[in-house]
Scaffold this active site. Structure first.
Site, PDB file in Angstrom:
ATOM      1  N   ASP A 173     -12.449  -4.507  -1.404  1.00 50.98           N
ATOM      2  CA  ASP A 173     -13.411  -5.772  -1.440  1.00 50.98           C
ATOM      3  C   ASP A 173     -14.861  -5.316  -1.030  1.00 50.98           C
ATOM      4  O   ASP A 173     -14.980  -4.487  -0.196  1.00 50.98           O
ATOM      5  CB  ASP A 173     -12.926  -6.973  -0.531  1.00 50.98           C
ATOM      6  CG  ASP A 173     -12.714  -6.408   0.602  1.00 50.98           C
ATOM      7  OD1 ASP A 173     -13.325  -6.752   1.498  1.00 50.98           O
ATOM      8  OD2 ASP A 173     -11.489  -6.179   1.052  1.00 50.98           O
ATOM      9  N   GLU A 231       0.853  -1.107  -0.025  1.00 49.35           N
ATOM     10  CA  GLU A 231      -0.177  -0.008  -0.195  1.00 49.35           C
ATOM     11  C   GLU A 231       1.063   1.195  -0.019  1.00 49.35           C
ATOM     12  O   GLU A 231       0.370   2.253  -0.436  1.00 49.35           O
ATOM     13  CB  GLU A 231      -0.906   0.028   1.114  1.00 49.35           C
ATOM     14  CG  GLU A 231      -2.076  -1.155   1.194  1.00 49.35           C
ATOM     15  CD  GLU A 231      -2.750  -1.331   2.740  1.00 49.35           C
ATOM     16  OE1 GLU A 231      -3.723  -1.718   2.838  1.00 49.35           O
ATOM     17  OE2 GLU A 231      -2.009  -0.571   3.676  1.00 49.35           O
TER      18      GLU A 231
END
Length: 263
Positions: free
Chosen positions: A221, A33
């Site tokens: 998600d 990330e």
């Protein structure tokens, strides 16, 4: 869960001073990330001697951007298993040590999260958290149940949200990627739009030190969707990281030269 709405009415890190923002700490849980943003901001990894103890795997990348001193910190890899040190314990320790060492005027917790399509979340969306709460600290004792949830309001940033057209939503934090029925019940009680594994821990430490906090979470998600969470998370990690590396510089540009009250 009893008492959720009664607690957490105060905002994280509302400062008493009106100093202009000059130092920004960006806390990110996973290396994957962090690295696209490190590259975008052209930050460099800290040379020795480290501001952190030698015993820890934590990483710090620093530089200047838009007139700000910017530090990205990550918990690093677990010494035993070599995976990212995700979850609330590593990030709370890292946030504490970073605040003590770097004295930031503002913390940005950037990372990925699951999103609820029933709340308007889609893959790649970047949300700013309006509230922080926990969903896996179940303590069924009066008052301790409220402590377990630990709801905190986010630092108010209405002007920034409007200027960058950011989506907003409440965040619920737990130490598991999946969601048990018990977790789901509390997440719903928390009225969460996004679900992550670190945000409430960063908020807890920021609140202790009265440091303003902005949490930016990119959706990897759909929690209430049809795809398996792990499959969707891995599939969309790069998309979410790219969204963060595009949004965080915009936030830094906006806050540069401003006071927290201007946000």
């Amino acid at each position: 869960m009893a008492g959720v709405e009664e607690v957490g009415t105060g905002a994280v890190g509302v400062p008493s001073s009106g100093n202009t923002i000059s130092t920004v700490l960006v806390v990110i849980a996973m290396q994957a990330e962090a690295m696209p943003l490190v590259q975008t901001l052209q930050l460099t990894e800290e040379d020795e001697p480290s501001v952190f103890p030698k015993a820890v795997p934590w990483k710090k990348y620093s530089g200047t951007h838009e007139g700000l001193s910017v530090h990205i910190v990550v918990p690093g890899k677990d010494f035993h298993l070599g995976v990212d040190s995700v979850g609330t314990v590593p990030v709370s320790m890292l946030t504490y040590a970073s605040i003590v060492s770097l004295h930031p005027d503002l913390i940005i917790n950037a990372g990925t999260a699951g999103g609820f399509q029933s709340k308007g979340a889609a893959i790649g969306d970047v949300f700013v958290a309006t509230h922080f709460a926990n969903h896996d600290r179940r303590i069924p004792v009066p008052v301790f149940d409220e402590y377990g949830i630990g709801t905190l309001g986010a630092t108010p940033i209405p002007n920034l949200v409007k200027a960058l057209a950011l989506k907003e939503g409440k965040m619920s934090t737990g130490n598991s990627l999946d969601m048990t029925p018990e977790d789901e019940e509390i997440i719903k009680a928390n009225d969460a739009t996004i679900k992550d594994m670190e945000g409430a821990a960063v908020a807890y430490v920021a609140d202790l030190f009265t440091v303003p906090l902005i949490a930016l979470k990119a959706v990897t998600d759909i929690v209430d969707g049809s795809k398996p969470t792990v499959e969707e998370f891995l599939e969309n990690m790069s998309t979410a990281a790219a969204a963060l590396s595009a949004m965080v510089p915009r936030v830094l540009k906006y806050v540069s030269g401003k006071k927290i009250a201007d946000l």
